[in-house]
Write a protein that holds these residues in place. Structure first.
Motif, PDB file in Angstrom:
ATOM      1  N   GLU A  89      83.945  31.266  47.061  1.00 25.81           N
ATOM      2  CA  GLU A  89      82.882  31.806  47.932  1.00 25.81           C
ATOM      3  C   GLU A  89      82.302  33.088  47.371  1.00 25.81           C
ATOM      4  O   GLU A  89      82.169  34.088  48.088  1.00 25.81           O
ATOM      5  N   GLU A  90      81.969  33.049  46.107  1.00 22.25           N
ATOM      6  CA  GLU A  90      81.385  34.226  45.464  1.00 22.25           C
ATOM      7  C   GLU A  90      79.894  34.007  45.233  1.00 22.25           C
ATOM      8  O   GLU A  90      79.475  32.986  44.706  1.00 22.25           O
ATOM      9  N   ASP A  91      79.090  35.006  45.608  1.00 24.27           N
ATOM     10  CA  ASP A  91      77.635  34.928  45.442  1.00 24.27           C
ATOM     11  C   ASP A  91      77.214  35.573  44.127  1.00 24.27           C
ATOM     12  O   ASP A  91      77.833  36.538  43.655  1.00 24.27           O
ATOM     13  N   TYR A  92      76.128  35.037  43.582  1.00 26.69           N
ATOM     14  CA  TYR A  92      75.507  35.625  42.397  1.00 26.69           C
ATOM     15  C   TYR A  92      74.005  35.496  42.569  1.00 26.69           C
ATOM     16  O   TYR A  92      73.507  34.427  42.925  1.00 26.69           O
ATOM     17  N   THR A  93      73.287  36.603  42.339  1.00 29.32           N
ATOM     18  CA  THR A  93      71.824  36.554  42.443  1.00 29.32           C
ATOM     19  C   THR A  93      71.238  36.523  41.049  1.00 29.32           C
ATOM     20  O   THR A  93      71.481  37.424  40.244  1.00 29.32           O
ATOM     21  N   SER A  94      70.461  35.474  40.763  1.00 22.85           N
ATOM     22  CA  SER A  94      69.858  35.355  39.433  1.00 22.85           C
ATOM     23  C   SER A  94      68.734  36.374  39.293  1.00 22.85           C
ATOM     24  O   SER A  94      68.223  36.900  40.292  1.00 22.85           O
ATOM     25  N   PRO A  95      68.316  36.657  38.058  1.00 29.08           N
ATOM     26  CA  PRO A  95      67.211  37.604  37.861  1.00 29.08           C
ATOM     27  C   PRO A  95      65.953  37.231  38.638  1.00 29.08           C
ATOM     28  O   PRO A  95      65.194  38.111  39.055  1.00 29.08           O
ATOM     29  N   SER A  96      65.747  35.939  38.876  1.00 30.25           N
ATOM     30  CA  SER A  96      64.542  35.525  39.607  1.00 30.25           C
ATOM     31  C   SER A  96      64.748  35.563  41.113  1.00 30.25           C
ATOM     32  O   SER A  96      63.826  35.288  41.871  1.00 30.25           O
ATOM     33  N   GLY A  97      65.990  35.896  41.559  1.00 30.84           N
ATOM     34  CA  GLY A  97      66.224  36.051  42.987  1.00 30.84           C
ATOM     35  C   GLY A  97      66.931  34.895  43.663  1.00 30.84           C
ATOM     36  O   GLY A  97      67.165  34.925  44.869  1.00 30.84           O
ATOM     37  N   ASP A  98      67.259  33.848  42.922  1.00 29.08           N
ATOM     38  CA  ASP A  98      68.010  32.736  43.505  1.00 29.08           C
ATOM     39  C   ASP A  98      69.442  33.178  43.809  1.00 29.08           C
ATOM     40  O   ASP A  98      70.092  33.770  42.952  1.00 29.08           O
ATOM     41  N   ILE A  99      69.916  32.863  44.983  1.00 23.41           N
ATOM     42  CA  ILE A  99      71.316  33.162  45.310  1.00 23.41           C
ATOM     43  C   ILE A  99      72.140  31.913  45.074  1.00 23.41           C
ATOM     44  O   ILE A  99      71.897  30.859  45.678  1.00 23.41           O
ATOM     45  N   LEU A 100      73.090  32.041  44.177  1.00 27.23           N
ATOM     46  CA  LEU A 100      73.996  30.931  43.864  1.00 27.23           C
ATOM     47  C   LEU A 100      75.366  31.308  44.409  1.00 27.23           C
ATOM     48  O   LEU A 100      75.790  32.454  44.282  1.00 27.23           O
ATOM     49  N   THR A 101      76.042  30.346  45.013  1.00 28.62           N
ATOM     50  CA  THR A 101      77.358  30.608  45.573  1.00 28.62           C
ATOM     51  C   THR A 101      78.370  29.655  44.955  1.00 28.62           C
ATOM     52  O   THR A 101      78.245  28.432  45.109  1.00 28.62           O
ATOM     53  N   LEU A 102      79.341  30.220  44.242  1.00 32.34           N
ATOM     54  CA  LEU A 102      80.423  29.379  43.732  1.00 32.34           C
ATOM     55  C   LEU A 102      81.397  29.185  44.881  1.00 32.34           C
ATOM     56  O   LEU A 102      82.094  30.112  45.275  1.00 32.34           O
ATOM     57  N   GLN A 103      81.430  27.996  45.430  1.00 31.25           N
ATOM     58  CA  GLN A 103      82.208  27.748  46.638  1.00 31.25           C
ATOM     59  C   GLN A 103      83.683  27.541  46.332  1.00 31.25           C
ATOM     60  O   GLN A 103      84.536  28.161  46.948  1.00 31.25           O
ATOM     61  N   GLN A 104      83.966  26.644  45.386  1.00 33.45           N
ATOM     62  CA  GLN A 104      85.369  26.389  45.144  1.00 33.45           C
ATOM     63  C   GLN A 104      85.599  25.684  43.822  1.00 33.45           C
ATOM     64  O   GLN A 104      84.684  25.128  43.237  1.00 33.45           O
ATOM     65  N   PHE A 105      86.844  25.758  43.387  1.00 32.89           N
ATOM     66  CA  PHE A 105      87.348  24.938  42.293  1.00 32.89           C
ATOM     67  C   PHE A 105      88.243  23.860  42.898  1.00 32.89           C
ATOM     68  O   PHE A 105      89.003  24.128  43.822  1.00 32.89           O
ATOM     69  N   THR A 106      88.126  22.665  42.348  1.00 35.43           N
ATOM     70  CA  THR A 106      89.017  21.578  42.751  1.00 35.43           C
ATOM     71  C   THR A 106      89.699  21.038  41.506  1.00 35.43           C
ATOM     72  O   THR A 106      89.027  20.740  40.509  1.00 35.43           O
ATOM     73  N   PHE A 107      91.012  20.934  41.561  1.00 38.47           N
ATOM     74  CA  PHE A 107      91.787  20.456  40.413  1.00 38.47           C
ATOM     75  C   PHE A 107      92.379  19.093  40.763  1.00 38.47           C
ATOM     76  O   PHE A 107      93.208  18.985  41.664  1.00 38.47           O
ATOM     77  N   ALA A 108      91.899  18.065  40.081  1.00 34.49           N
ATOM     78  CA  ALA A 108      92.320  16.686  40.352  1.00 34.49           C
ATOM     79  C   ALA A 108      93.008  16.136  39.101  1.00 34.49           C
ATOM     80  O   ALA A 108      92.945  16.747  38.034  1.00 34.49           O
ATOM     81  N   PRO A 109      93.654  14.983  39.204  1.00 35.66           N
ATOM     82  CA  PRO A 109      94.395  14.461  38.050  1.00 35.66           C
ATOM     83  C   PRO A 109      93.567  14.280  36.781  1.00 35.66           C
ATOM     84  O   PRO A 109      94.079  14.464  35.686  1.00 35.66           O
ATOM     85  N   SER A 110      92.278  13.907  36.919  1.00 41.50           N
ATOM     86  CA  SER A 110      91.512  13.630  35.698  1.00 41.50           C
ATOM     87  C   SER A 110      90.362  14.604  35.479  1.00 41.50           C
ATOM     88  O   SER A 110      89.582  14.435  34.544  1.00 41.50           O
ATOM     89  N   MET A 111      90.241  15.614  36.319  1.00 43.36           N
ATOM     90  CA  MET A 111      89.086  16.487  36.161  1.00 43.36           C
ATOM     91  C   MET A 111      89.241  17.782  36.953  1.00 43.36           C
ATOM     92  O   MET A 111      90.059  17.879  37.864  1.00 43.36           O
ATOM     93  N   ILE A 112      88.422  18.741  36.554  1.00 43.11           N
ATOM     94  CA  ILE A 112      88.279  19.982  37.316  1.00 43.11           C
ATOM     95  C   ILE A 112      86.821  20.039  37.773  1.00 43.11           C
ATOM     96  O   ILE A 112      85.913  19.734  36.993  1.00 43.11           O
ATOM     97  N   ARG A 113      86.624  20.408  38.987  1.00 42.87           N
ATOM     98  CA  ARG A 113      85.260  20.492  39.512  1.00 42.87           C
ATOM     99  C   ARG A 113      85.019  21.892  40.053  1.00 42.87           C
ATOM    100  O   ARG A 113      85.873  22.442  40.755  1.00 42.87           O
ATOM    101  N   PHE A 114      83.847  22.447  39.713  1.00 42.14           N
ATOM    102  CA  PHE A 114      83.447  23.659  40.416  1.00 42.14           C
ATOM    103  C   PHE A 114      82.128  23.390  41.129  1.00 42.14           C
ATOM    104  O   PHE A 114      81.236  22.732  40.590  1.00 42.14           O
TER     105      PHE A 114
END
Lengths: 470, 176
Positions: free
Chosen positions: A232-257
């Motif tokens: 749940e971390e926010d990041y504001t791009s130079p153009s003003g877009d707010i991006l939120t990294l919500q979560q990481f998920t660790f599964a047997p065959s992959m990692i997802r963010f």
């Protein structure tokens, strides 16, 4: 005189490789991937021939009498460009033997096994006909349901593959989030295309029929092994877009963010993953070197504040457990709506191409033709278009607009868009397209070609540390 | 800095192999990546190459073709595939092809199905013999001859269809 095909060799040889750049990239990869000179053991080189022969016979027996499985295949494959997530999960026991077959029209579709991850399925299959097995191409549909037959929506096909030397193919499905532990995968194939031509006098063709399978999927093991961590971390791009990294998920065959954004036009992120020493273990650049198996998916939804957001899921291969890394997101690609118009004039096109430019990209229309249909009530408009200095390999959205402002979409399959394309030395790309618009009302006095979207890149500098759970 | 073998391989073969890989990927960047993958793999197992079994180019080409075939389509946005025509032409195609432009022929070669396209590319563009192609692809010479014949016939058929009806690519629904 040379054969006509050989005369076209000059076209084959037209594209020139930038050899110094190629060699530098190869050298960089050797450093990053830590490729070492192999140590030649005396024992290996003196390996008795009879051992080799026994191995060959054993392999032949395997091919003759046993349908190969995803497990056997991926366990034997060491190339880390071929999704090591599948290899990892198979080695850890997440493949489930299925061994189901169905025959119609003299063709047998066989499903050997399935790799079951909580976020994806990898299904291996073979097609047998005329005594031969091959990874023929399947056409049809699938559905996921619970055990009561209620449909589970939100899954999608994320890739297909085949290996003629191994005679089987596979397809991957993205799994939606579900509370269910047990699912049914319904596979309904209505057409099989023979892609690999049986020798010596076989014919490639498409066979219609019905090949239906219902495959039980037990998600319990993979779900138990899947762990999600909120960021749940926010990041504001130079153009003003707010991006939120919500979560990481660790599964047997992959990692997802998962990154959430109100901007629905994001098409991809560029990123690197670095270990504790600061060494890059994975980097992803949509235009360039793709280090490991990755793909992006997304879905739109309404957040708790009743705002429409888009959730972007970046999926990468697993990393070693217990290790700390930093995800560095260095860029975002957006394909945003624009309204760029090029007036069409058939008389002018006959003299020389019609040129247009949008930002740094150039377009040239080399052909504009209006062909009446049999009733003279409508026309088919054909436009040959060349685009250069395009920043991203994304299919552009072209429309035809008449003098009344009515827009018409291109017609598939007649239109050939985005193919072929090739890269310039600076990694911008160029395309040659043929756009076909059917059923255009007659009596048009003026037409315009409209480009409705365009890719843009924005550099980011967003670093998020994470630890792979044990 | 590259090891000597990779330096030599790059100087002697990279251009030809990237062109070959391009006939699979239709994307120059991907083609370069596949050849690099092949070089790195081949470098690690280069002790397996035996000169008496054939030219080094053929050995490397085999690995490049394998890398290209193993390339799985990752993009969930990918769209179209060509449907393969059901009939095969038996007419003499050479005279027909002679009247077409080089670019038309080349572009249509790129659209041939892989099992006939690769022999066509290796024979007409890389000037390899049937025996050398057989070694690369791992099929008997008779099979290669058959595929060359079928490739030429298919090429003519596709060009005829394009000429008669306009672009003949059809969108096929994939496994959805």
């Amino acid at each position: 005189m040379d054969h006509p095909i050989r005369q076209s060799k000059s076209c084959y040889e037209e594209e020139l490789l930038n050899l110094p750049v190629f060699k530098q990239k190869l050298a960089d990869r050797m450093d990053i991937e830590k490729i070492e000179r192999p140590i030649l053991h005396t024992a290996t080189s003196l390996r008795p021939r009879w051992i080799t022969a026994v191995t060959a016979i054993a392999a032949l027996c395997l091919i003759t009498f046993v349908y190969p499985t995803v497990a056997e295949y991926f366990n034997s494959f060491q190339n880390d460009r071929f999704d090591p997530g599948i290899t990892t999960a198979v080695a850890n026991g997440y493949s489930q033997k299925i061994d189901q077959s169905v025959t119609d029209q003299g063709i047998t579709l066989h499903v050997a096994d399935i790799l079951i991850d909580s976020m994806r399925l990898v299904v291996s299959y073979e097609v047998e006909q005329n005594g031969e097995r091959s990874p023929d191409i399947l056409y049809g549909a699938y559905a996921l349901t619970d055990l009561d037959g209620n449909k589970i929506s939100g899954s999608s096909l994320i890739g297909t593959g085949f290996d003629k030397d191994q005679s089987f193919g596979y397809f991957q499905l993205n799994l939606p989030s579900t509370e269910e532990q047990q699912l049914l995968l319904h596979v309904d194939i209505h057409k099989i295309q023979t892609y690999w031509n049986p020798e010596p006098h076989g014919t490639e063709h498409v066979t219609s029929g019905n090949w239906n399978l219902t495959i039980p999927i037990d998600l319990s093991q993979s779900k138990e092994a899947t762990r999600g961590f909120a960021v749940e971390e926010d990041y504001t791009s130079p153009s003003g877009d707010i991006l939120t990294l919500q979560q990481f998920t660790f599964a047997p065959s992959m990692i997802r963010f998962q990154i959430d954004s109100k901007n629905p036009f994001i098409s991809d992120f560029g990123y690197e993953i670095k270990d504790e020493r600061g060494d890059t273990v994975l980097y992803y650049d949509p235009l360039n070197n793709i280090k490991l198996w990755t793909w992006l998916s997304f879905q739109s939804m309404v957040d708790p504040k009743n705002q429409e957001i888009t959730q972007y899921f970046s999926n990468i291969a697993p990393l070693p457990a217990g290790q700390r890394y930093t995800l560095e997101i260095n860029g975002v690609w957006r394909v945003e709506p624009i309204n760029f118009a090029i007036p069409l004039d058939s008389a002018a096109t006959e003299q020389k191409p019609i040129l247009g430019a949008y930002q740094d990209s150039g377009f040239a229309i080399t052909k504009f033709e209006m062909t009446p249909d049999s009733s003279d009530q409508t026309f088919t408009v054909t436009v040959d278009l060349h685009g250069d200095k395009l920043p991203y390999s994304w299919n552009l959205a072209w429309k035809l607009e008449d003098e009344h402002g009515t827009r018409y979409a291109i017609t598939y399959p007649e239109s050939k868009t985005g193919l072929p394309f090739s890269f310039n030395n600076d990694r911008s790309y160029k395309i040659d397209e043929t756009l076909v618009f059917k059923d255009i009302p007659s009596g048009q006095k003026s037409l315009k070609l409209i480009l409705e979207n365009f890719p843009h890149h924005e550099a980011l500098n967003w670093k998020i540390p994470f630890t792979v759970p044990k | 800095m590259l090891p000597e073998e990779l330096e030599q391989w790059s100087d002697r073969y990279a251009q030809r192999l990237v062109r070959l890989a391009y006939t699979y990927s239709r994307d120059w960047g991907s083609a370069e990546d596949r050849v690099q993958d092949a070089f790195l793999k081949a470098y690690q197992v280069r002790h397996q190459y035996r000169a008496e079994r054939g030219e080094l180019f053929s050995w490397l080409a085999k690995i490049v073709i394998n890398e290209c075939r193993m390339m799985v389509r990752r993009s969930w946005r990918e769209r179209v595939m060509d449907i393969l025509p059901e009939r095969s032409s038996e007419s003499t195609e050479d005279l027909y092809l002679a009247h077409l432009s080089k670019q038309q022929i080349y572009q249509t070669v790129l659209e041939l199905p892989e099992f006939v396209r690769t022999p066509i590319v290796l024979h007409y563009y890389e000037d390899l013999s049937v025996e050398e192609i057989a070694q690369i692809i791992g099929k008997p010479s008779g099979t290669i001859k058959s595929r060359l014949w079928r490739g030429r016939a298919r090429l003519r058929q596709m060009l005829e269809e394009e000429h008669a009806h306009g672009p003949s690519h059809q969108t096929i629904e994939k496994l959805l």
